[in-house]
Motif scaffolding. Structure first.
Motif, PDB file in Angstrom:
ATOM      1  N   GLY A  15     -15.521  56.551  84.398  1.00  0.00           N
ATOM      2  CA  GLY A  15     -14.703  57.631  83.871  1.00  0.00           C
ATOM      3  C   GLY A  15     -13.269  57.598  84.331  1.00  0.00           C
ATOM      4  O   GLY A  15     -12.433  58.361  83.819  1.00  0.00           O
ATOM      5  N   GLY A  16     -12.973  56.735  85.271  1.00  0.00           N
ATOM      6  CA  GLY A  16     -11.622  56.633  85.807  1.00  0.00           C
ATOM      7  C   GLY A  16     -10.704  55.792  84.951  1.00  0.00           C
ATOM      8  O   GLY A  16     -11.070  55.353  83.850  1.00  0.00           O
ATOM      9  N   SER A  17      -9.505  55.572  85.482  1.00  0.00           N
ATOM     10  CA  SER A  17      -8.476  54.836  84.755  1.00  0.00           C
ATOM     11  C   SER A  17      -7.876  53.759  85.650  1.00  0.00           C
ATOM     12  O   SER A  17      -7.995  53.816  86.882  1.00  0.00           O
ATOM     13  N   LEU A  18      -7.239  52.802  84.994  1.00  0.00           N
ATOM     14  CA  LEU A  18      -6.499  51.788  85.746  1.00  0.00           C
ATOM     15  C   LEU A  18      -5.342  51.284  84.904  1.00  0.00           C
ATOM     16  O   LEU A  18      -5.301  51.480  83.690  1.00  0.00           O
ATOM     17  N   ARG A  19      -4.402  50.656  85.585  1.00  0.00           N
ATOM     18  CA  ARG A  19      -3.327  49.971  84.897  1.00  0.00           C
ATOM     19  C   ARG A  19      -3.151  48.599  85.526  1.00  0.00           C
ATOM     20  O   ARG A  19      -2.884  48.480  86.718  1.00  0.00           O
ATOM     21  N   LEU A  20      -3.263  47.593  84.702  1.00  0.00           N
ATOM     22  CA  LEU A  20      -3.039  46.221  85.140  1.00  0.00           C
ATOM     23  C   LEU A  20      -1.643  45.796  84.721  1.00  0.00           C
ATOM     24  O   LEU A  20      -1.147  46.209  83.667  1.00  0.00           O
ATOM     25  N   SER A  21      -1.030  44.975  85.553  1.00  0.00           N
ATOM     26  CA  SER A  21       0.308  44.464  85.263  1.00  0.00           C
ATOM     27  C   SER A  21       0.296  42.944  85.304  1.00  0.00           C
ATOM     28  O   SER A  21      -0.442  42.342  86.090  1.00  0.00           O
ATOM     29  N   CYS A  22       1.140  42.352  84.492  1.00  0.00           N
ATOM     30  CA  CYS A  22       1.286  40.895  84.480  1.00  0.00           C
ATOM     31  C   CYS A  22       2.756  40.562  84.290  1.00  0.00           C
ATOM     32  O   CYS A  22       3.362  40.946  83.287  1.00  0.00           O
ATOM     33  N   VAL A  23       3.310  39.861  85.253  1.00  0.00           N
ATOM     34  CA  VAL A  23       4.698  39.432  85.184  1.00  0.00           C
ATOM     35  C   VAL A  23       4.749  37.972  84.762  1.00  0.00           C
ATOM     36  O   VAL A  23       4.035  37.129  85.315  1.00  0.00           O
ATOM     37  N   ALA A  24       5.599  37.701  83.802  1.00  0.00           N
ATOM     38  CA  ALA A  24       5.740  36.339  83.295  1.00  0.00           C
ATOM     39  C   ALA A  24       7.190  35.879  83.416  1.00  0.00           C
ATOM     40  O   ALA A  24       8.099  36.712  83.439  1.00  0.00           O
ATOM     41  N   PRO A  25       7.419  34.582  83.480  1.00  0.00           N
ATOM     42  CA  PRO A  25       8.796  34.092  83.439  1.00  0.00           C
ATOM     43  C   PRO A  25       9.452  34.516  82.137  1.00  0.00           C
ATOM     44  O   PRO A  25       8.806  34.617  81.101  1.00  0.00           O
ATOM     45  N   GLY A  26      10.751  34.732  82.176  1.00  0.00           N
ATOM     46  CA  GLY A  26      11.452  35.239  81.009  1.00  0.00           C
ATOM     47  C   GLY A  26      11.335  34.359  79.787  1.00  0.00           C
ATOM     48  O   GLY A  26      11.210  34.847  78.657  1.00  0.00           O
ATOM     49  N   ASN A  27      11.360  33.044  79.978  1.00  0.00           N
ATOM     50  CA  ASN A  27      11.281  32.156  78.822  1.00  0.00           C
ATOM     51  C   ASN A  27       9.906  32.175  78.176  1.00  0.00           C
ATOM     52  O   ASN A  27       9.750  31.802  77.011  1.00  0.00           O
ATOM     53  N   ILE A  28       8.920  32.587  78.900  1.00  0.00           N
ATOM     54  CA  ILE A  28       7.575  32.735  78.327  1.00  0.00           C
ATOM     55  C   ILE A  28       7.444  34.102  77.668  1.00  0.00           C
ATOM     56  O   ILE A  28       7.002  34.242  76.534  1.00  0.00           O
ATOM     57  N   PHE A  29       7.861  35.103  78.390  1.00  0.00           N
ATOM     58  CA  PHE A  29       7.668  36.472  77.910  1.00  0.00           C
ATOM     59  C   PHE A  29       8.346  36.698  76.568  1.00  0.00           C
ATOM     60  O   PHE A  29       7.853  37.437  75.723  1.00  0.00           O
ATOM     61  N   SER A  30       9.473  36.068  76.370  1.00  0.00           N
ATOM     62  CA  SER A  30      10.267  36.322  75.156  1.00  0.00           C
ATOM     63  C   SER A  30       9.715  35.633  73.916  1.00  0.00           C
ATOM     64  O   SER A  30      10.048  36.039  72.808  1.00  0.00           O
ATOM     65  N   ASN A  73      10.186  44.715  78.344  1.00  0.00           N
ATOM     66  CA  ASN A  73      10.980  43.502  78.189  1.00  0.00           C
ATOM     67  C   ASN A  73      11.993  43.326  79.320  1.00  0.00           C
ATOM     68  O   ASN A  73      12.331  42.206  79.692  1.00  0.00           O
ATOM     69  N   ALA A  74      12.462  44.410  79.862  1.00  0.00           N
ATOM     70  CA  ALA A  74      13.441  44.323  80.950  1.00  0.00           C
ATOM     71  C   ALA A  74      12.825  43.760  82.227  1.00  0.00           C
ATOM     72  O   ALA A  74      13.511  43.162  83.052  1.00  0.00           O
ATOM     73  N   LYS A  75      11.513  43.957  82.363  1.00  0.00           N
ATOM     74  CA  LYS A  75      10.812  43.494  83.570  1.00  0.00           C
ATOM     75  C   LYS A  75       9.922  42.279  83.310  1.00  0.00           C
ATOM     76  O   LYS A  75       9.217  41.834  84.207  1.00  0.00           O
ATOM     77  N   ASN A  76       9.942  41.770  82.091  1.00  0.00           N
ATOM     78  CA  ASN A  76       9.070  40.644  81.725  1.00  0.00           C
ATOM     79  C   ASN A  76       7.618  40.925  82.105  1.00  0.00           C
ATOM     80  O   ASN A  76       6.907  40.050  82.613  1.00  0.00           O
ATOM     81  N   THR A  77       7.193  42.132  81.837  1.00  0.00           N
ATOM     82  CA  THR A  77       5.878  42.573  82.279  1.00  0.00           C
ATOM     83  C   THR A  77       5.079  43.142  81.116  1.00  0.00           C
ATOM     84  O   THR A  77       5.625  43.875  80.284  1.00  0.00           O
TER      85      THR A  77
END
Length: 116
Positions: A15-30, A73-77
């Motif tokens: 019943g709970g919640s979570l938030r996962l984060s993933c940071v990528a290099p800018g050239n990949i993220f874009s 997009n500002a954080k590549n995340t």
């Protein structure tokens, strides 16, 4: 070697919640479709959600009513928020970067355990 760095896993009560984060290099993220997959013990890796560079999202039926994938997009995340977690959501969650005609890129995975 390209690295996708995940964080946010852990033990969550049903019943709970979570938030996962993933940071990528800018050239990949874009230029890549960013997504989340998961693999439960003894099962194949499966899609959870994806987010294209044009802003289109796609969700697995099992999570679409209680999950949100988003990009900063500002954080590549890329983030995955999940609510109303169930024991069957227990899995290793992997960040993925995908682009046609290019090798897929995977993070190292972060374990999410839903248990009381």
């Amino acid at each position: 070697q390209v690295q996708l760095v995940e964080s946010g896993g852990g033990l969550v009560q049903p019943g709970g919640s979570l938030r996962l984060s993933c940071v990528a290099p800018g050239n990949i993220f874009s230029f890549y479709i960013m997504g989340w997959y998961r693999q439960a013990p003894g099962k194949q890796r499966e899609l959870v959600a994806t987010y294209t560079i044009l802003g289109r999202t796609n969700y697995a039926d099992s999570v679409k009513d209680r999950s949100t994938i988003s990009r900063d997009n500002a954080k590549n995340t890329v983030y995955l928020e999940m609510n109303s977690l169930k024991p069957e959501d227990t899995a290793v969650y992997y960040c993925n970067a995908n682009r046609p005609s290019r090798p897929q890129i995977w993070g190292q995975g972060t374990l999410v355990t839903v248990s009381s």
